[in-house]
Design a protein around this motif. Structure first.
Motif, PDB file in Angstrom:
ATOM      1  N   CYS A  32     -62.333 -21.314  45.542  1.00  0.00           N
ATOM      2  CA  CYS A  32     -61.620 -22.399  44.848  1.00  0.00           C
ATOM      3  C   CYS A  32     -60.165 -21.998  44.733  1.00  0.00           C
ATOM      4  O   CYS A  32     -59.855 -20.854  44.382  1.00  0.00           O
ATOM      5  N   CYS A  58     -55.774 -29.074  47.785  1.00  0.00           N
ATOM      6  CA  CYS A  58     -57.244 -29.002  47.805  1.00  0.00           C
ATOM      7  C   CYS A  58     -57.859 -29.775  48.970  1.00  0.00           C
ATOM      8  O   CYS A  58     -58.839 -29.320  49.558  1.00  0.00           O
ATOM      9  N   CYS A 117     -64.264 -33.435  42.739  1.00  0.00           N
ATOM     10  CA  CYS A 117     -63.774 -32.425  41.796  1.00  0.00           C
ATOM     11  C   CYS A 117     -62.747 -33.009  40.831  1.00  0.00           C
ATOM     12  O   CYS A 117     -61.730 -33.551  41.246  1.00  0.00           O
TER      13      CYS A 117
HETATM   14  S1  SF4 Z   1     -60.368 -25.991  45.660  1.00  0.00           S
HETATM   15 FE1  SF4 Z   1     -61.310 -25.855  43.609  1.00  0.00          FE
HETATM   16  S2  SF4 Z   1     -60.027 -27.217  42.316  1.00  0.00           S
HETATM   17 FE2  SF4 Z   1     -59.622 -27.715  44.464  1.00  0.00          FE
HETATM   18  S3  SF4 Z   1     -61.027 -29.408  44.926  1.00  0.00           S
HETATM   19 FE3  SF4 Z   1     -62.028 -27.509  45.563  1.00  0.00          FE
HETATM   20  S4  SF4 Z   1     -63.261 -26.916  43.842  1.00  0.00           S
HETATM   21 FE4  SF4 Z   1     -61.789 -28.404  43.067  1.00  0.00          FE
END
Ligand code: SF4
Length: 129
Positions: free
Chosen positions: A115, A93, A86
């Protein structure tokens, strides 16, 4: 009667569906109406899939692939499974797995994402373990 149509090509989904669920590493990472998700994807994997489709692309134009490879499902990375790939990955994250968050509702369709940063650069949604 309902039909489940499985594909990596979101351009095809637009033609045959009203509701869309995007799966990554065995989890549903975004769901909602096709209209809402195509117009305003809120998960980076969905965004990557939309940039990878040949629909509405000029002949000869290069597609933008999603970098990296899918994870080993028997040994998922900690936190968000998409974090190694990502480009928006940020604090937390790779530590905390995102929970489903409802962003909006249009008619019968809730727009849901997993997310921490559905606004990309905005503040993180509530993180909990
Ligand atoms: S939580 Fe969202 S911004 Fe964070 S790595 Fe996962 S997909 Fe990407």
């Amino acid at each position: 009667m309902a039909m489940i149509f499985v594909t990596h090509d979101l351009g095809v989904v637009v033609e045959v569906s009203r509701k869309l669920a995007v799966m990554y590493a065995g989890r549903m990472v975004e769901s909602g109406s096709v209209h809402d998700i195509v117009r305003n994807p809120r998960h980076p994997y969905t965004e990557g899939l939309l940039h990878s489709t040949v629909h509405e692309v000029e002949k000869g134009q290069r597609l933008t692939p999603i970098r990296g490879s899918p994870p080993n499902l028997a040994a998922l990375p900690p936190g968000c499974s998409f974090s190694p790939r990502c480009r928006y990955a940020a604090t937390g994250c790779n530590v905390i797995c995102p929970r489903p968050v409802t962003l909006e509702t249009h008619g019968a369709y809730e727009h849901v994402t997993r997310c921490h940063y559905p606004d990309r650069g905005g503040s993180a949604t509530a993180m909990s373990s």
